[in-house]
Design a protein around this motif. Structure first.
Motif, PDB file in Angstrom:
ATOM      1  N   SER A  29       0.853  -1.187   0.000  1.00 28.74           N
ATOM      2  CA  SER A  29       0.000   0.000   0.000  1.00 28.74           C
ATOM      3  C   SER A  29       0.890   1.238   0.000  1.00 28.74           C
ATOM      4  N   GLU A  71      -5.941   2.557  -2.196  1.00 23.95           N
ATOM      5  CA  GLU A  71      -5.644   1.370  -3.006  1.00 23.95           C
ATOM      6  C   GLU A  71      -4.707   0.433  -2.241  1.00 23.95           C
ATOM      7  N   VAL A 112      -3.569   0.445 -10.241  1.00 28.27           N
ATOM      8  CA  VAL A 112      -3.411   1.128  -8.953  1.00 28.27           C
ATOM      9  C   VAL A 112      -1.962   1.567  -8.793  1.00 28.27           C
ATOM     10  N   GLU A 125      -4.982  -6.468  -7.569  1.00 30.87           N
ATOM     11  CA  GLU A 125      -5.016  -5.016  -7.394  1.00 30.87           C
ATOM     12  C   GLU A 125      -6.395  -4.606  -6.903  1.00 30.87           C
ATOM     13  N   CYS A 126      -6.421  -3.774  -5.856  1.00 30.02           N
ATOM     14  CA  CYS A 126      -7.689  -3.413  -5.219  1.00 30.02           C
ATOM     15  C   CYS A 126      -7.798  -1.916  -4.982  1.00 30.02           C
ATOM     16  N   ARG A 127      -9.020  -1.428  -5.024  1.00 33.00           N
ATOM     17  CA  ARG A 127      -9.337  -0.087  -4.564  1.00 33.00           C
ATOM     18  C   ARG A 127     -10.014  -0.223  -3.205  1.00 33.00           C
ATOM     19  N   TRP A 128      -9.583   0.590  -2.265  1.00 33.10           N
ATOM     20  CA  TRP A 128     -10.116   0.544  -0.901  1.00 33.10           C
ATOM     21  C   TRP A 128     -11.595   0.940  -0.912  1.00 33.10           C
ATOM     22  N   GLY A 149     -11.510  -4.276   0.082  1.00 39.18           N
ATOM     23  CA  GLY A 149     -11.160  -3.658  -1.187  1.00 39.18           C
ATOM     24  C   GLY A 149     -11.871  -4.334  -2.339  1.00 39.18           C
TER      25      GLY A 149
END
Length: 199
Positions: A29, A71, A112, A125-128, A149
């Protein structure tokens, strides 16, 4: 034998040994200043077809950086990378690179800002989305926080894709048990079950 918080019949809480093996989310992060954090979390899992979560005891850097940057990335911890993964659990000062400390190369993510572990065979890959304080029975300030996420992109090394499917066992992911125990997936222990018709 029974164990509870007020009736300690064992020297250590057996929960982590029973709810095991657990997948490891190797979370990278980035905070709003662009500083990176990389840390392994065994309280990690998918919670929907396109969402994952990790749970932090205390508001550690992985949690606060994910919130600030919006992210995070979950790289796959494998048997080959076990010592590197363990090194990233060291309590370094904020801003000190766990990538550098563990001798790991970074690779750019696709959608991200936080990078993935270059040597990991897969990364999510993640978005919070949100952080959920886990308030204990009786109320009071929460010690644990669950970060959720939404998955926006997935990287998989093509060497581990067979007939359009990801070969999990071939990547040799490691999982966490209780105490200092870890488990490795063995291909020969894999089996397939087809759901009953109508299910």
């Amino acid at each position: 034998m029974h164990y509870s918080a007020d009736e300690r019949t064992l020297p250590h809480n057996p929960l982590k040994a029973i709810v095991a093996p657990r997948p490891i989310g190797w979370i990278s992060s980035m905070d709003k200043m662009g500083r990176l954090n990389l840390a392994p979390y065994s309280f990690f899992n998918a919670v929907a077809d396109d969402m994952v979560m990790f749970s932090s005891t205390g508001r550690k850097d992985a949690l606060t950086f994910a919130e600030e940057g919006g992210e995070f990335v979950c790289s796959l911890a494998t048997y080959e990378l076990r010592d590197h993964m363990n090194a990233t659990s060291a309590p370094l000062e904020r801003g000190h690179s766990e990538f550098e400390h563990a001798g790991l190369e970074m690779a750019p993510s696709r959608k991200v800002r936080p990078p993935r572990v270059a040597a990991a065979p897969a990364a999510i890959e993640c978005r919070w989305l949100q952080t959920v304080p886990l308030v204990p029975l009786g109320g009071g300030s929460p010690t644990n926080h669950m970060v959720i996420g939404q998955v926006v992109s997935i990287y998989v090394d093509e060497r581990f894709v067979r007939d359009g499917r990801v070969d999990t066992a071939a990547m040799s992911p490691i999982q966490r048990g209780g105490y200092f125990d870890y488990f490795a997936i063995a291909a020969e222990q894999r089996f397939e079950l087809v759901r009953p018709k109508g299910g």
